[in-house]
Design an enzyme around this catalytic site. Structure first.
Site, PDB file in Angstrom:
ATOM      1  N   HIS A  15       0.841  -1.204   0.000  1.00 36.27           N
ATOM      2  CA  HIS A  15       0.000   0.000   0.000  1.00 36.27           C
ATOM      3  C   HIS A  15       0.876   1.255   0.000  1.00 36.27           C
ATOM      4  O   HIS A  15       1.753   1.396   0.855  1.00 36.27           O
ATOM      5  CB  HIS A  15      -0.910   0.016   1.224  1.00 36.27           C
ATOM      6  CG  HIS A  15      -1.990  -1.017   1.186  1.00 36.27           C
ATOM      7  ND1 HIS A  15      -3.261  -0.741   0.724  1.00 36.27           N
ATOM      8  CD2 HIS A  15      -1.990  -2.324   1.531  1.00 36.27           C
ATOM      9  CE1 HIS A  15      -4.009  -1.841   0.809  1.00 36.27           C
ATOM     10  NE2 HIS A  15      -3.259  -2.814   1.290  1.00 36.27           N
ATOM     11  N   ASP A  62       0.118   4.289   0.837  1.00 41.24           N
ATOM     12  CA  ASP A  62      -0.033   5.086   2.053  1.00 41.24           C
ATOM     13  C   ASP A  62       0.444   4.343   3.288  1.00 41.24           C
ATOM     14  O   ASP A  62       0.387   4.879   4.395  1.00 41.24           O
ATOM     15  CB  ASP A  62      -1.480   5.557   2.229  1.00 41.24           C
ATOM     16  CG  ASP A  62      -2.469   4.406   2.297  1.00 41.24           C
ATOM     17  OD1 ASP A  62      -2.114   3.280   1.912  1.00 41.24           O
ATOM     18  OD2 ASP A  62      -3.620   4.639   2.723  1.00 41.24           O
ATOM     19  N   GLY A  83     -10.371  -2.393   2.812  1.00 43.28           N
ATOM     20  CA  GLY A  83     -11.174  -1.919   3.933  1.00 43.28           C
ATOM     21  C   GLY A  83     -11.720  -3.083   4.731  1.00 43.28           C
ATOM     22  O   GLY A  83     -11.431  -4.246   4.447  1.00 43.28           O
ATOM     23  N   GLU A  85      -8.683 -12.304   5.110  1.00 43.41           N
ATOM     24  CA  GLU A  85      -7.702 -11.823   6.097  1.00 43.41           C
ATOM     25  C   GLU A  85      -8.343 -11.827   7.478  1.00 43.41           C
ATOM     26  O   GLU A  85      -7.921 -12.545   8.378  1.00 43.41           O
ATOM     27  CB  GLU A  85      -7.217 -10.414   5.748  1.00 43.41           C
ATOM     28  CG  GLU A  85      -6.222  -9.862   6.760  1.00 43.41           C
ATOM     29  CD  GLU A  85      -5.876  -8.400   6.508  1.00 43.41           C
ATOM     30  OE1 GLU A  85      -4.876  -7.939   7.087  1.00 43.41           O
ATOM     31  OE2 GLU A  85      -6.592  -7.718   5.757  1.00 43.41           O
ATOM     32  N   ASP A 109       2.604  -5.588   2.491  1.00 42.40           N
ATOM     33  CA  ASP A 109       1.379  -4.908   2.910  1.00 42.40           C
ATOM     34  C   ASP A 109       1.648  -3.440   3.220  1.00 42.40           C
ATOM     35  O   ASP A 109       1.455  -2.579   2.369  1.00 42.40           O
ATOM     36  CB  ASP A 109       0.733  -5.627   4.087  1.00 42.40           C
ATOM     37  CG  ASP A 109      -0.762  -5.336   4.202  1.00 42.40           C
ATOM     38  OD1 ASP A 109      -1.323  -4.737   3.266  1.00 42.40           O
ATOM     39  OD2 ASP A 109      -1.369  -5.729   5.213  1.00 42.40           O
TER      40      ASP A 109
END
Length: 384
Positions: free
Chosen positions: A25, A27, A185, A215, A304
């Site tokens: 990711h 961010d 999300g 997950e 991740d």
């Protein structure tokens, strides 16, 4: 597979090995110093720390805290400093540089354009800034003697209602740096089936997409992602282990969903350190990737969120090597799995495997063999 005589790599060899990253990711991978710089430049005053080292520690401790509120707060800070074109460009360029420095030769990095509109950017301006940043990072990496190719995955948020819009955006830029689509999300309460219109659109356009599934929620999430939505890959997918029984005598029985995932060679974007933080696994040694590797699922190794997990691809492989005795052969297996599963054309994937990945590992294996021979010869000479 591993053996006592197999080539267990050193940390230096792991670092230099060519690696492929499919689940990272944007961010979740900022440099702490960059967060501080952009915060100062943009007037953002809510950072918990203003020194880079302390801020990096805060992010890791917050992610490890077991508090969902603190974990989500980490992304509030990173997204807050990613609201201008210059900031997005810088973050993307540094992402490519950092991955290349770690030996990553191909990466797919995901982000949600809808989370970067607070200061007036359009969705298109967000995508273009990030794409330009990735290209700049690739150029800087080449100048430093590294090679990397970065593709973007545009992410829609499960709890929002813009999935079709983001899917259309991904399709618009599919020949300009964007290689696919994702949703992310909270899984519980926000099934992927809420966004069927987006997935149906992508399938009609012959486009690629992955879905965060399996997950936190489990097998129903995986089943829906595959059978209702038609995902090409599973983001995490770690809970597929719930459909695998291991008897006391070691006999393994796969349920029908697990069999389907293995038989269809559906890629699993596994993120060991992140899974430990979220409670999806209890330790590296107990992480399902060990069994899934033995059973020849198409498992891949990923980071991740490098900032929150305080990790890198090299560190992920070091953890797995320590836990399972993985060798250079195992690393190559995971890396080829990932490259086969990338969202770029077949001939380009094949070229990366044959021209970059396999030669890179062949060189490391030869180096390892030379070191072992020299060590054996030296021991024999000393004994004589």
């Amino acid at each position: 597979m591993t053996s006592q005589t197999a080539s267990v790599p050193s940390p230096d060899q792991i670092s230099r090995a060519p690696k492929v990253l499919l689940h990272d990711h944007l961010d979740g991978g900022l440099r702490p110093g960059t967060i501080i710089d952009i915060a100062r430049a943009t007037g953002y005053t809510s950072l918990p720390e203003t020194e880079a080292d302390k801020l990096g520690i805060w992010f890791r401790e917050a992610a490890d805290s077991g508090s969902l509120e603190r974990y989500l707060e980490t992304f509030a800070h990173t997204c807050a400093v990613m609201q201008t074109r210059d900031a997005l460009f810088r973050v993307a360029a540094e992402c490519a540089e950092d991955l290349a420095e770690d030996g990553v030769v191909y990466a797919e990095v995901r982000y949600a354009p809808e989370q970067h509109l607070e200061q007036g950017l359009t969705l298109e301006e967000v995508v273009e800034a990030v794409n330009e940043g990735f290209r700049e990072g690739e150029r800087r990496a080449r100048a430093n003697g590294h090679r990397i190719r970065v593709g973007a995955l545009l992410t829609a948020m499960r709890h929002a209602a813009r999935a079709l819009e983001i899917a259309e955006l991904a399709n618009s830029y599919r020949d300009s740096g964007v290689v696919g689509f994702d949703i992310a999300g909270a899984e519980a309460g926000f099934p992927p089936t809420r966004h069927l219109d987006a997935f149906e659109y992508l399938k009609r356009e012959n486009n690629h997409f992955t879905i965060h599934a399996g997950e936190a929620f489990g097998l129903p999430s995986i089943w829906q992602a595959l059978q209702w939505c038609g995902a090409d890959r599973l983001g995490h997918g770690v809970r597929i282990i719930d459909d695998i029984e291991v008897a006391e005598d070691g006999t393994v029985k796969l349920g029908r969903l697990a069999s389907y995932v293995r038989d269809k060679r559906i890629p699993l974007e596994m993120c060991p350190t992140s899974n430990l933080q979220t409670g999806a696994a209890t330790s590296y040694a107990e992480h399902p990737i060990g069994l899934l590797r033995k059973l020849h699922f198409r498992a891949t190794v990923n980071t991740d969120n490098r900032l929150m997990s305080g990790t890198s691809m090299s560190q992920e492989f070091e953890h797995l090597t320590n836990a399972f005795g993985y060798t250079l052969e195992d690393m190559q297996w995971f890396t080829v799995n990932a490259m086969k599963s990338a969202f770029i054309p077949f001939d380009e994937r094949l070229a990366m495997i044959n021209d970059v990945i396999k030669p890179g590992y062949a060189e490391l294996k030869s180096e390892w063999l030379f070191q072992q021979t020299a060590t054996t010869s030296g021991s024999a000479a000393a004994g004589g």
